[in-house]
Design an enzyme around this catalytic site. Sequence first.
Site, PDB file in Angstrom:
ATOM      1  N   ASN A 212       0.850  -1.197   0.000  1.00  0.00           N
ATOM      2  CA  ASN A 212       0.000   0.000   0.000  1.00  0.00           C
ATOM      3  C   ASN A 212       0.882   1.242   0.000  1.00  0.00           C
ATOM      4  O   ASN A 212       2.109   1.139  -0.035  1.00  0.00           O
ATOM      5  CB  ASN A 212      -0.956  -0.030   1.205  1.00  0.00           C
ATOM      6  N   ARG A 213       0.275   2.403   0.057  1.00  0.00           N
ATOM      7  CA  ARG A 213       1.026   3.647  -0.158  1.00  0.00           C
ATOM      8  C   ARG A 213       1.744   4.176   1.086  1.00  0.00           C
ATOM      9  O   ARG A 213       2.381   5.223   1.023  1.00  0.00           O
ATOM     10  CB  ARG A 213       0.069   4.736  -0.658  1.00  0.00           C
TER      11      ARG A 213
END
Length: 401
Positions: A212-213
């Site tokens: 994920n970011r």
Amino acid sequence: MKNPLEKCSIGLGITGSIASYKALDLASKLVQQGASVHPLMTDGATKIVTPIAFTAITHNSVALDLYDPSSDIGMDHVSVAKTIDLLIVAPATANTIAKMALGIADNPVTTTYLATESPVLVIPAMDGNMYSNKATQNNIKTLKDSGVSIIGPYKGHLASGLQGIGRMAATNEIIDYAKLIMAQNGDMTSYKIVVTAGGTKEPLDPIRVITNRSSGKMGFAIAEAARDRGAEVTLITSSTALPNIAGIHTVIAETADEMATQTKLYSKKADAIVMAAAVSDWKPTVASLEKIKKLGVDKLNLELTKTEDVVASINHQKLIKVGFAAETQNVVQNAKRKLKEKNLDLIIANQISQETPVFGADTNKVIFVNKNGEEDLPEMGKYDIGQLIIDRVKAMAHQIA
Ligand code: CTP
């Protein structure tokens, strides 16, 4: 006291290495941290960098000559030694290190070293052969045995044009160690805090991962804030992109499963856990041992299995649990639900949208939510948010005690 260098009085001893010019940057960065810097120079150092430059940066006079009655140090050759909280000798030549090891006091730097009761940080910089010489190695050992902290030198390009060991440590690393030393006077010295950071990476095959970011910056900032107040910090992170923080025990945990194992282990002896990691909620049910090839595969179906909720699974008595909730909608409502379901003492909620790029940024706008209500905070630096979280942890620990 939040930043341990703020209002700290630092003696900065500069000796005659070609790296002396780097001490100007160090002096400037120490001043920017809020420290009061008192430069002390050897004759050799003044032949490489002018003392005026240090005066201009630190707004303090430079101690140059033990016998000059007009200089601060000339009136009382140990005056700086008596007032400083920390002495940093940067760069420290082989010659100065030798004098310090032997107790020779023939210039403002060595005199201050001999007379001070403050902690001492030495940053060697010299030719590779001078550093490797047994005499220098013995002298460095003598200083270490006397409690002096030494950082570097490192391998790299040397002034001689050769590659070798002898390069002075970078300014950021010196500042980081100085903070670590001064943090020993902090208000969280009796606390053990576990912080998790970064987005986990769930392998699909030996090459690909699902992630994920999350950059890990928030967790690193919290860990640094806790370290700066003297806490014993374990940072469990999937991120290897961010620089290590001095004095923090960093454990790498790539996957949600590894994050669960390490977090459970280290939280056993902790007073608080701050779960800033973006732990993957699912992982591929089977990770292929070989690379998945695309030839003949137009659609690839992945089966994912739910991972364990790490923070919800840890429930030791007296352990303070702080969680995070990055939400795209119903921020406070979702945060309140998670607070309850995961049995948290505090949850830090933030709105994620296209317009608010939180991931990788140095600032964040968060809402603190606990059982008593919520506090909407203005946008601020992640380090400052970390300090506020540590304030809350401290207050909750006092309530329990
Ligand atoms: N968390 C955890 N273990 C997981 C997932 C999340 O410990 N497997 C922790 C996070 O570190 C965070 C808190 O739980 O402190 C909330 O994480 P978040 O992703 O916002 O919530 P989820 O429970 O995963 O719910 P959803 O993703 O559906 O919003």
